[in-house]
Design a protein around this motif. Structure first.
Motif, PDB file in Angstrom:
ATOM      1  N   ALA A 167       0.803  -1.234  -0.090  1.00  0.00           N
ATOM      2  CA  ALA A 167      -0.047  -0.050   0.264  1.00  0.00           C
ATOM      3  C   ALA A 167       0.958   1.246  -0.015  1.00  0.00           C
ATOM      4  CB  ALA A 167      -1.112   0.059   1.180  1.00  0.00           C
ATOM      5  N   GLN A 168       1.927   1.293   0.778  1.00  0.00           N
ATOM      6  CA  GLN A 168       2.916   2.449   0.815  1.00  0.00           C
ATOM      7  C   GLN A 168       3.895   2.355  -0.405  1.00  0.00           C
ATOM      8  OE1 GLN A 168       3.993   1.570   4.590  1.00  0.00           O
ATOM      9  NE2 GLN A 168       6.132   1.017   4.119  1.00  0.00           N
ATOM     10  N   GLY A 169       3.884   1.519  -1.054  1.00  0.00           N
ATOM     11  CA  GLY A 169       4.812   1.396  -2.368  1.00  0.00           C
ATOM     12  C   GLY A 169       5.933   0.384  -2.174  1.00  0.00           C
ATOM     13  N   GLY A 170       6.524  -0.220  -3.048  1.00  0.00           N
ATOM     14  CA  GLY A 170       7.271  -1.309  -3.165  1.00  0.00           C
ATOM     15  C   GLY A 170       6.559  -2.674  -3.134  1.00  0.00           C
ATOM     16  N   LEU A 171       7.339  -3.572  -2.645  1.00  0.00           N
ATOM     17  CA  LEU A 171       6.805  -4.927  -2.781  1.00  0.00           C
ATOM     18  C   LEU A 171       6.989  -5.688  -1.589  1.00  0.00           C
ATOM     19  CD1 LEU A 171       8.265  -5.706  -6.508  1.00  0.00           C
ATOM     20  CD2 LEU A 171       6.054  -4.812  -6.085  1.00  0.00           C
ATOM     21  N   VAL A 172       5.982  -6.935  -1.482  1.00  0.00           N
ATOM     22  CA  VAL A 172       6.445  -7.711  -0.387  1.00  0.00           C
ATOM     23  C   VAL A 172       6.581  -9.022  -1.092  1.00  0.00           C
ATOM     24  CG1 VAL A 172       3.901  -8.251  -0.059  1.00  0.00           C
ATOM     25  CG2 VAL A 172       5.466  -8.829   1.706  1.00  0.00           C
TER      26      VAL A 172
ATOM     27  N   SER B 247      15.592  -0.848  -1.593  1.00  0.00           N
ATOM     28  CA  SER B 247      16.358  -1.424  -0.357  1.00  0.00           C
ATOM     29  C   SER B 247      15.375  -2.853   0.116  1.00  0.00           C
ATOM     30  CB  SER B 247      16.472  -0.495   0.818  1.00  0.00           C
ATOM     31  OG  SER B 247      15.451   0.024   1.180  1.00  0.00           O
ATOM     32  N   PHE B 248      16.192  -3.798   0.716  1.00  0.00           N
ATOM     33  CA  PHE B 248      15.719  -4.955   1.289  1.00  0.00           C
ATOM     34  C   PHE B 248      15.741  -5.109   2.499  1.00  0.00           C
ATOM     35  CE2 PHE B 248      15.514  -9.272   2.325  1.00  0.00           C
ATOM     36  CZ  PHE B 248      14.521  -9.660   1.862  1.00  0.00           C
ATOM     37  N   ARG B 249      14.461  -5.601   3.219  1.00  0.00           N
ATOM     38  CA  ARG B 249      14.465  -5.883   4.772  1.00  0.00           C
ATOM     39  C   ARG B 249      13.657  -7.170   4.933  1.00  0.00           C
ATOM     40  NH1 ARG B 249      10.270  -2.192   7.070  1.00  0.00           N
ATOM     41  NH2 ARG B 249       9.541  -0.946   5.328  1.00  0.00           N
ATOM     42  N   TRP B 250      14.019  -7.860   5.916  1.00  0.00           N
ATOM     43  CA  TRP B 250      13.159  -8.820   6.205  1.00  0.00           C
ATOM     44  C   TRP B 250      11.932  -8.516   7.326  1.00  0.00           C
ATOM     45  CZ3 TRP B 250      13.273 -13.432   4.006  1.00  0.00           C
ATOM     46  CH2 TRP B 250      14.349 -13.861   3.398  1.00  0.00           C
ATOM     47  N   LEU B 251      10.724  -8.905   6.952  1.00  0.00           N
ATOM     48  CA  LEU B 251       9.477  -8.828   7.732  1.00  0.00           C
ATOM     49  C   LEU B 251       9.285  -9.749   8.804  1.00  0.00           C
ATOM     50  CD1 LEU B 251       7.033  -6.916   8.658  1.00  0.00           C
ATOM     51  CD2 LEU B 251       5.893  -8.383   6.711  1.00  0.00           C
ATOM     52  N   HIS B 252       9.651 -11.080   8.282  1.00  0.00           N
ATOM     53  CA  HIS B 252       9.449 -12.282   8.947  1.00  0.00           C
ATOM     54  C   HIS B 252      10.561 -13.413   8.343  1.00  0.00           C
ATOM     55  CE1 HIS B 252       7.978 -15.545  11.067  1.00  0.00           C
ATOM     56  NE2 HIS B 252       7.630 -16.339   9.806  1.00  0.00           N
ATOM     57  N   HIS B 253      11.709 -13.448   9.174  1.00  0.00           N
ATOM     58  CA  HIS B 253      12.519 -14.068   8.713  1.00  0.00           C
ATOM     59  C   HIS B 253      12.607 -15.669   9.647  1.00  0.00           C
ATOM     60  CE1 HIS B 253      17.186 -14.900   8.163  1.00  0.00           C
ATOM     61  NE2 HIS B 253      16.600 -15.114   7.065  1.00  0.00           N
ATOM     62  N   GLU B 254      12.361 -16.692   8.784  1.00  0.00           N
ATOM     63  CA  GLU B 254      12.126 -17.899   9.517  1.00  0.00           C
ATOM     64  C   GLU B 254      12.754 -18.931   8.611  1.00  0.00           C
ATOM     65  OE1 GLU B 254       8.791 -20.777  11.440  1.00  0.00           O
ATOM     66  OE2 GLU B 254       8.328 -19.330   9.960  1.00  0.00           O
TER      67      GLU B 254
END
Length: 281
Positions: free
Chosen positions: A62-67, A82-89
């Motif tokens: 919703a705020q731009g970018g991709l999941v 830029s990349f970041r983890w939301l849920h790293h498992e």
């Protein structure tokens, strides 16, 4: 109904078509090729980018970018790339597979083992704030996921069961009363990705079945689009008016792939799709 080739490609495992209304693009992926593709039907422009690991699904935010539903969890691509983890498992021998965004903006992310072992996959609900809520923890190949137009029903596929299941979906994000909606007969392939149209009908891609089928809310088969390549993986409505059905295909495991295997196909005017929410995170 006849198909056209929207993007001629040789994706190893093309999957996950998703219409992004904010950009007017059709997003899709090559899971085993670790690539995200986009296609603008108004201009014909195509783009492609590589991910750092296998990618099972991509959805707009919703705020731009991709999941991204990746091998080791769910990550976010910000508008600046830029990349970041939301849920790293990370789990050995397991990867992310199909995913869908619920009416409340949460991501329902599926997983599977590479060897497709029973019980090795999951379905997890991840809110925009990053809260992780297990939904199903005993599946083999978590695949098609979608909601009825009123949001009260969840349609779900665990491919080896050869079923499209339906569950009651509640306002708090929980589900209950899982039961079969439709079964896929032996020899017709395995159900893979799905999408729900404005009539509440469920369109199902058939892996090794070379077709997309449309089932009514009562589970009755009322339409079938036959395609020339067997490994049909997923489908979604796109275009400005959401009437064109985009279909992804795969080449993996085919001794003699058809010329369109791995391409993005489209059936113009196939039906009326539903607007899909963006991920709230």
């Amino acid at each position: 109904m006849s198909y056209e080739v929207a993007v001629r490609a040789e994706a190893t495992l093309g999957e996950g078509p998703t219409w992004d209304p904010a950009t007017g693009r059709l997003l899709w992926i090559d899971i085993l090729g670790s690539r995200i593709h986009s296609y603008d039907p108004s201009s014909g422009r195509r783009t492609s980018r590589t991910t750092h690991q296998h990618v099972g699904a991509v959805k707009p935010r919703a705020q731009g970018g991709l999941v991204l539903n990746l091998r080791d969890g769910v990550g976010l691509l910000d508008p600046d790339d830029s990349f970041r983890w939301l849920h790293h498992e990370p789990v050995p021998d397991r990867r992310g597979n199909d995913a869908a965004v619920a009416p409340d903006g949460s991501l329902w992310a599926g997983t599977m083992r590479y060897d497709e072992a029973p019980g090795g996959g999951t379905l997890t609900r991840i809110t925009g704030a990053g809260e992780v809520v297990p939904v199903l923890d005993d599946v083999a190949v978590s695949n098609g996921t979608g909601w009825s137009p009123d949001g009260r029903l969840l349609y779900y596929i665990d491919s080896p069961t050869r079923r499209v299941d339906v569950l009651d979906h509640h306002e708090d994000g929980t589900v209950s009363h899982r039961r079969p909606l439709a079964g896929i007969e032996a020899g017709a392939g395995f159900p893979d990705g799905l999408t729900v149209d404005a009539d509440g009908c469920v369109w199902v891609a058939l892996w090794d079945g070379g077709a997309v089928r449309r089932y009514t809310p009562a589970g009755e088969l009322d339409r079938e689009i036959v395609l020339p390549t067997p490994r049909v993986t997923a489908c979604a409505f796109g275009g400005a008016d959401l009437t064109d059905l985009y279909i992804t295909t795969a080449r993996v495991g085919l001794a003699a792939p058809h010329p369109v295997a791995g391409s993005l196909l489209v059936v113009p005017g196939a039906g009326q799709g539903l607007p899909q929410p963006a991920f709230a995170g």
